[in-house]
Design an enzyme around this catalytic site. Structure first.
Site, PDB file in Angstrom:
ATOM      1  N   PHE A 148       0.842  -1.198   0.000  1.00  0.00           N
ATOM      2  CA  PHE A 148       0.000   0.000   0.000  1.00  0.00           C
ATOM      3  C   PHE A 148       0.876   1.245   0.000  1.00  0.00           C
ATOM      4  O   PHE A 148       1.842   1.337   0.764  1.00  0.00           O
ATOM      5  CB  PHE A 148      -0.882   0.043   1.251  1.00  0.00           C
ATOM      6  CG  PHE A 148      -1.866  -1.082   1.369  1.00  0.00           C
ATOM      7  CD1 PHE A 148      -3.158  -0.957   0.886  1.00  0.00           C
ATOM      8  CD2 PHE A 148      -1.498  -2.286   1.978  1.00  0.00           C
ATOM      9  CE1 PHE A 148      -4.065  -1.985   1.001  1.00  0.00           C
ATOM     10  CE2 PHE A 148      -2.389  -3.325   2.097  1.00  0.00           C
ATOM     11  CZ  PHE A 148      -3.684  -3.182   1.604  1.00  0.00           C
ATOM     12  N   ASP A 149       0.515   2.199  -0.850  1.00  0.00           N
ATOM     13  CA  ASP A 149       1.094   3.530  -0.720  1.00  0.00           C
ATOM     14  C   ASP A 149       0.503   4.155   0.545  1.00  0.00           C
ATOM     15  O   ASP A 149      -0.586   3.767   0.984  1.00  0.00           O
ATOM     16  CB  ASP A 149       0.738   4.366  -1.945  1.00  0.00           C
ATOM     17  CG  ASP A 149       1.264   5.785  -1.844  1.00  0.00           C
ATOM     18  OD1 ASP A 149       2.437   5.948  -1.521  1.00  0.00           O
ATOM     19  OD2 ASP A 149       0.466   6.712  -2.079  1.00  0.00           O
ATOM     20  N   LYS A 150       1.199   5.107   1.146  1.00  0.00           N
ATOM     21  CA  LYS A 150       0.695   5.690   2.392  1.00  0.00           C
ATOM     22  C   LYS A 150      -0.278   6.838   2.142  1.00  0.00           C
ATOM     23  O   LYS A 150      -1.469   6.741   2.436  1.00  0.00           O
ATOM     24  CB  LYS A 150       1.850   6.186   3.273  1.00  0.00           C
ATOM     25  CG  LYS A 150       1.372   6.816   4.594  1.00  0.00           C
ATOM     26  CD  LYS A 150       2.522   7.374   5.399  1.00  0.00           C
ATOM     27  CE  LYS A 150       3.028   8.688   4.878  1.00  0.00           C
ATOM     28  NZ  LYS A 150       2.080   9.836   5.086  1.00  0.00           N
TER      29      LYS A 150
END
Length: 822
Positions: A510-512
């Protein structure tokens, strides 16, 4: 040498919107290898701009003017030569789709053709050899003896794939009317059954001449074999032996033996089974076609001081549309007057209405529609609540989010899944093998003491038993139903491959920012350097960051303005984005740098003062994202920001973990301490921070080497990492044209809870496909030995057609999928 030349792809290839289009590759090939051209490549699209062609050239060999001429000429050449079209054709069953695709590929000038089980056709052709109209006419001629005529709906000639005119109006035919052919097929099958029954009853119970039952059986042959014969003829033209051909041979063999009743029974069951299969597949098609019914046909538009009704096709950008309570919206746009709650389920799949209100600054919204907040953005096809609103149109009807979803779903159906590729290869080997086995069984009387008639009958029965009808429809029916169900739930899955892969994932990255967090950071800390006023630090930071559209920049600009109040802020200029590190700009004649602490002390940039180093360390220990502001040679101070984790993130991640996703990692460009703080709050065990864009790609490649992995992001900034993953997933795609076309899977709503739904649906689809393949091959494995040892044609075809219907109706269960049922 000179700086590389960069040109937006749409300027060179006006109809191309996707950098992955094959015409882009042709453009690169056209330019590569030319004298003076050292390197040519594509720069991915960003939220603020389209994909670009980047060409590095030797200025001593090619002038800037000459290289521009070469690039323009190459783009014009590719656009002039190659075209694309998206059509809808009438397809009665999955085997017919493959036949039509093969028919299209035999037309001179057609480079590639795909046809889905639902009738979505995608064609690429060479304009120097043929045209879209010529392809239509050629297909019409070649399929004039088959059940599907010319395309029912044709897309634009080119890459746009926009819906166009109905072909029936152009050609004067009615062949494209699937309802007509579906009704004809069932009527012919029932007529075959009635004649079969008439012949049987008259032969057994009535004193009629011997020719009367025979005439009834022969008439049953005509009605039962009508559509099967058409399909077989097309296949024989393509030098292919398919299932329909095997059935005709078996029926003809029965007639040769004088077993007219059994042959008629075979054709009745086969044709009736096809008619029911067509009806069942129509249900899945209608689930997709129903999306198109969401948009109203007329819109109430302001003209001067009055509102008038016009067709939605005539809406123009900037038109003000009045939306009455409890009515559907006619266009994409933003709210300029009024407030209401809007049911967006038809586009985003959200179960609850979403509150909408007018924008504060219509001029700013008009200048940058992509940056409009969700609270102001609206979509065509959604349902207004109790409040009357006015919206300004930002997209034409053919470019609305809903129309793109419909188009992309149709295109996705033409993509072949891994299982479908396997079954296609299996069929192409298996069908000829069945024919060889049948020929060998014709000579069983030489080895076994039996009449030739019995050997011939057994061979025909084996032809029926071994025909893999159910296998042909097993995967397409499940993929079609799965994609349709996903679209109805606000998830766009671009083909059978991503649909299957999503269900086999073992890891998700996941990107933040904007994915696990709200993407709306706020200023939490301001630490000015010694001798610097807090207001001065903010004034410089706001002036520079107001030029950027990065989430952190917007946070500093918006939050900073609120803190400064009425203080005047000068205008900065010459903004330069230092990817992954920060920005550089000019303010009051001085250079200003704003970025991560790691930017300072490297690549010729002076190191931070000891005070700033300590301030950064303190804020990072508290989980803050930090930015340093430097003007000229002086450090002005540091700014600490914090993003808020999404409310739904923790629950969504817990559901994914419960579904068996063993590994979930957050990858971020933020400092490791910040990444770890957010990861802990949302329930992730792993967080990889301090990653530049290329580092994210390397991280995904490392994960993919261990297991299948998905990359989940919120926009095109994550596109390189998504492309490296097994499956790329983008969130909030309804708000961004580019984001919708970037990944393999698009969650239309900005809602992470849609991800467990998509994974669960994919797993159910994989399960249904496996069930269908096992049933298909299992029935064949049982029927073939049974017919060799005496099972008749009648029972064999009954079981055979029953298995075909079983796999279709099993696939249709996906249309009713609910996540809780996984």
């Amino acid at each position: 040498m000179t700086d590389p030349l960069r040109i937006d792809i749409p300027l060179l290839l006006p109809e191309v919107t996707d950098a992955a289009d094959r015409c882009v590759k042709r453009l690169l090939s056209e330019l590569s290898g030319r004298k003076g051209v050292e390197k040519v490549h594509i720069l991915e699209a960003t939220e603020s701009g389209a994909a670009q062609l980047c060409i590095h050239f030797d200025q001593s060999v090619l002038s800037l003017r000459r290289i521009r001429q070469l690039v323009d000429a190459a783009g014009a050449k590719v656009s002039e030569q190659f075209g694309h079209a998206a059509w809808t054709v009438d397809v009665t069953h999955a085997r017919r789709a493959r036949t039509l695709a093969d028919l299209l590929q035999t037309i001179p000038g057609v480079l590639e053709a795909n046809v889905s089980a639902s009738g979505a056709a995608r064609i690429e052709f060479d304009r120097s050899v043929t045209s879209e109209e010529q392809i239509k006419l050629a297909l019409d001629r070649r399929s004039s003896t088959s059940e599907a005529g010319p395309p029912a709906d044709a897309g634009h000639d080119g890459h746009g794939h926009a819906p166009g005119k109905h072909a029936d109006a152009e050609s004067g035919h009615a062949h494209g009317d699937s309802g007509f052919w579906s009704g004809s097929e069932i009527r012919f099958a029932l007529a075959c059954g009635a004649l079969l029954l008439l012949g049987f009853l008259s032969e057994r119970f009535l004193a009629v001449p011997g020719w009367a039952p025979l005439a009834a059986y022969m008439a049953a042959y005509v009605f039962g074999g009508w559509f099967t014969l058409r399909e077989a003829i097309d296949n024989l033209r393509l030098k292919r032996f398919e299932i329909d051909t095997l059935m005709l041979i078996a029926a003809a063999g029965a007639a040769v033996l004088g077993a007219w009743a059994e042959g008629a029974l075979l054709l009745f069951l086969f044709s009736f089974g096809h008619a029911l299969e067509h009806y069942a597949m129509g249900r899945a098609k209608r689930a997709i076609e129903a999306l198109a019914e969401f948009t109203p046909r007329v819109a109430t538009v302001r003209r001067g001081e009055e509102f008038v009704e016009i067709p939605v096709e005539e809406l123009a950008l900037g038109d003000i549309v009045e939306v009455k309570p409890n009515s559907r919206l006619a266009a994409d746009g933003f709210v300029v007057a009024g407030d209401s709650s809007i049911d967006q389920a038809s586009v985003t799949g959200e179960s609850m209405p979403v509150d909408k209100r007018a924008v504060a600054d219509a001029e700013m919204a008009r200048a940058n529609p992509e940056a409009i907040e969700p609270a102001h953005r609206v979509f065509a096809g959604t349902i207004n609540g109790s409040g009357a609103i006015e919206i300004e149109v930002t997209r034409k009807s053919s470019d609305s989010v809903l129309s793109k979803v419909i188009r992309m779903v149709s295109e996705a159906e033409t993509e072949t899944s891994p299982t479908q590729r396997f079954t296609d290869r299996f069929e192409r080997i298996f069908v000829p093998a069945v024919l060889v086995m049948a020929v060998l069984l014709l000579f069983a009387w030489v080895v076994v003491d039996e009449p030739f008639r019995d050997s011939f009958y057994r061979a025909m029965a084996v032809l029926v038993a071994a025909s893999p009808c159910a296998l042909a429809i097993a995967t397409p029916s499940a993929v079609l139903s799965g994609i349709a169900r996903a679209a109805r739930g606000g998830v766009l899955i671009k083909g059978g491959g991503p649909l299957e892969n999503l269900g086999s994932l073992k890891a998700i990255a996941f990107d933040k920012t904007g994915t696990l967090t709200e993407g709306k950071p706020r200023i939490t800390d301001l630490i000015p350097a010694e001798g610097v006023e807090e207001a001065e630090l903010l004034r410089v930071a706001v002036a520079v960051e107001s030029l950027s559209d990065h989430p952190l920049a917007r946070a500093i600009a918006v939050d900073g303005r609120k803190r400064l109040g009425q203080i005047d802020i000068a205008r900065a200029s010459n903004l330069e984005n230092l990817i992954g590190r920060g920005v550089k700009a000019t303010l009051d004649g001085e250079t200003v740098l704003i970025g991560k602490a790691e930017m300072f002390g490297s690549e010729g940039v002076a190191a931070l003062s000891p005070g700033m180093v300590q301030a950064i360390a303190t804020m990072r220990e508290g989980g803050r994202t930090t930015m340093v502001v430097r003007r000229g040679e002086q450090d002005l101070g540091a700014i600490g920001l914090m993003d808020t984790p999404r409310e739904d993130a923790k629950a969504a991640l817990a559901r994914l973990h419960a579904m068996g996703i063993r590994r979930m990692i957050m990858i971020s460009g933020d400092h490791q301490k910040v990444a770890e703080a957010i990861a802990k709050e949302v329930g992730l065990d792993e967080a990889w921070g301090d990653l530049m864009p290329q580092d994210k790609v390397d991280a995904i490649k490392k994960l993919r080497a261990e297991a299948k992995v998905a990359m989940v992001g919120d926009g095109v900034n994550d596109a390189p990492a998504m492309a490296s993953a097994t499956v790329g997933v983008v969130m909030g795609a309804a708000g961004s044209d580019v984001a919708m076309e970037t990944a393999d899977v698009a969650l239309m709503a900005d809602d992470l809870s849609k991800l467990p739904f998509a994974v669960g649906l994919s797993r159910r689809t994989r399960s249904v496909i496996l069930q269908n393949v096992i049933v298909s091959l299992g029935i064949v494995a049982i029927l073939v030995p049974a017919t060799i040892f005496g099972l008749g044609i009648g029972p064999a075809v009954a079981v055979h057609e029953g298995s075909t219907l079983l796999v279709v109706f099993n696939a249709l269960r996906l249309l009713a999928y609910r996540e809780s049922a996984r």
